[in-house]
Design an enzyme around this catalytic site. Structure first.
Site, short mmCIF file in Angstrom:
data_model
loop_
_atom_site.label_atom_id
_atom_site.label_comp_id
_atom_site.label_asym_id
_atom_site.label_seq_id
_atom_site.Cartn_x
_atom_site.Cartn_y
_atom_site.Cartn_z
N GLY A 104 0.40 -2.94 5.46
CA GLY A 104 0.74 -4.26 5.98
C GLY A 104 -0.32 -5.27 5.60
CB THR A 139 -0.83 -0.07 1.31
OG1 THR A 139 -1.53 -1.28 1.30
CG2 THR A 139 -1.74 1.07 1.52
N GLY A 180 -9.33 -5.09 1.78
CA GLY A 180 -8.48 -5.10 2.96
C GLY A 180 -8.75 -3.91 3.87
CG ASP A 181 -5.42 -2.11 5.91
OD1 ASP A 181 -4.87 -1.02 6.17
OD2 ASP A 181 -4.93 -2.92 5.10
#
Length: 310
Positions: free
Chosen positions: A221, A169, A199-200
Site C-alpha cells: 500500500g 509491492t 517506503g515501508d
C-alpha cells in the site's frame, strides 16, 4: 500441523488489462512457494521462493517490472524475517539486483546487521558474488511509458495511490509443518518517487514482521502511511490481544485510513495456520495454499478456489 502459504502482488487500483496476468502471477508464486514447503523447506525458504517468482514476473513492481524514480532509475527494497528467531535482513535503494529478497536473506545470514542501503548494499552483493543484471533489463516498456506519462508525484496520498498508475509491492507469508512462520516483502517503490526515497517495504515492523508467538505479516500500500502506523506490527499486536487474523488486519487497515488517510493491504498467517488477505484499495491480487486447495482473489469479497492438482 499443515503448512500454509499466502502471497500478494500489491494493493492498488489494478487496471483490467493487468487483472488476469496479476491473478495468474500470484497463483504461480503461491504454488512455487508451497512446493518448497512440501519438499521439506522451511517457511523462510518458502517465502523467499514465492517472492523470487514475483520478482521475476514483470507484471509486478519488484525486481523485473520495477517502478522508476524521478530520475528514471530503479531503486529496489526488500525484507525477509524468520519468526522462530526474529532474525531479519533487508536492503533498500539497490540497483541491478533481480532478486533483492535473496540479497536481504544474505544480509540476515552473512552479516551482523539488519538493513543495508544503496551503495553499501550493492557492495555487499558484489562481495558475496550475488548475481547482478544490467539495470535496464529490469525495466519494462510499459513502465518506461507510464513513467514518462506521470512525471509528478505530488498530490494527495489517496488520490495518487489509488490512481491506476500507482504500481505496488509483492510479498509472502508462510507457516511450515514445524509451526515456524516467516515473511518476505519486495518492491520497486512508487513511480516518480524522489531519488533515495524508501517506503515501508524494507522496514521491520512496517512492510513485514514475523514472530512465532503471533504470526507473520507482509504489507502493501502507500508506504508513508504504513510507516506512520507500523502496520505489520500493529496487526500482530491485535492478534496478541485475541483478535482473529482477519479482524486484526481489518481493524489495523481501518485505523491507517482514519488516522493518516492511507490505503493498503496485508496478508497474514498465524502459527496455527489461520490466514487472511485483506485490503482497503480497489483491488489486491492474492493467492493462498492451504492443504490441497489454492484460494485466490482480486476484488473485495471475491474468493475463488481450485484443487492444487489442477
Amino acid at each position: 500441523m499443515s503448512a500454509v502459504l499466502v502471497v500478494h502482488g500489491g494493493a492498488w487500483a489494478i487496471p483490467d488489462e493487468l487483472a488476469t496476468a496479476s491473478i495468474d502471477g500470484v497463483k504461480a508464486a503461491a504454488r512455487k512457494g508451497f512446493l518448497t514447503l512440501t519438499r521439506g523447506g522451511s517457511a523462510l525458504d518458502a517465502v523467499e521462493a514465492a517472492v523470487r517468482a514475483l520478482e521475476d514476473n514483470s507484471v509486478f513492481n519488484a525486481g523485473h517490472g520495477a517502478a522508476l524514480n524521478a530520475d528514471g532509475e530503479v531503486e529496489l527494497d526488500s525484507i525477509i524475517m524468520d519468526g522462530k528467531t526474529l532474525a531479519c535482513g533487508a536492503v533498500s535503494s539497490v540497483k541491478n539486483i533481480a532478486n533483492p529478497v535473496s540479497l536481504a536473506r544474505a544480509v540476515m545470514e552473512k552479516t551482523s546487521h539488519v538493513l543495508l542501503t544503496g551503495k553499501g548494499a550493492n557492495l555487499f552483493a558484489e562481495s558475496i558474488g550475488a548475481a547482478t543484471v544490467p539495470t535496464e533489463t529490469l525495466v519494462t516498456e510499459y513502465e518506461r511509458r507510464e513513467w514518462k506519462k506521470h512525471k509528478n508525484y505530488s498530490t494527495g496520498v489517496k488520490e495518487d495511490f489509488n490512481s491506476q498508475w500507482a504500481h505496488d509491492t509483492v510479498g509472502a507469508v508462510a507457516v511450515d509443518s514445524a509451526g515456524n512462520v516467516a515473511c518476505a516483502t519486495s518492491t520497486g517503490g512508487i513511480r516518480n518517487k524522489m531519488v533515495g526515497r524508501v517506503g515501508d517495504s524494507p522496514i521491520i515492523g512496517c512492510g513485514g514482521f514475523a514472530d512465532n508467538t503471533s504470526g507473520a505479516v507482509s504489507c502493501t500500500g502507500h508506504g508513508e502511511s504504513i510507516l506512520k502506523v507500523t502496520l505489520a506490527r500493529l496487526i500482530l499486536s491485535h492478534i496478541e490481544q485475541g483478535k482473529s487474523v482477519a479482524n486484526a488486519s481489518q481493524v489495523s487497515l481501518q485505523h491507517m485510513g482514519d488516522r493518516v488517510q492511507g490505503a493498503g493491504g496485508a496478508i497474514v498467517v498465524s502459527p496455527s495456520g489461520e490466514w487472511a488477505a485483506t485490503f482497503t484499495t480497489e483491488r489486491m491480487a492474492w493467492a493462498a495454499v492451504e492443504g490441497d486447495v489454492l484460494w485466490y482473489g482480486l476484488d473485495p469479497n471475491e474468493r475463488a478456489k481450485e484443487e492444487l492438482s489442477q
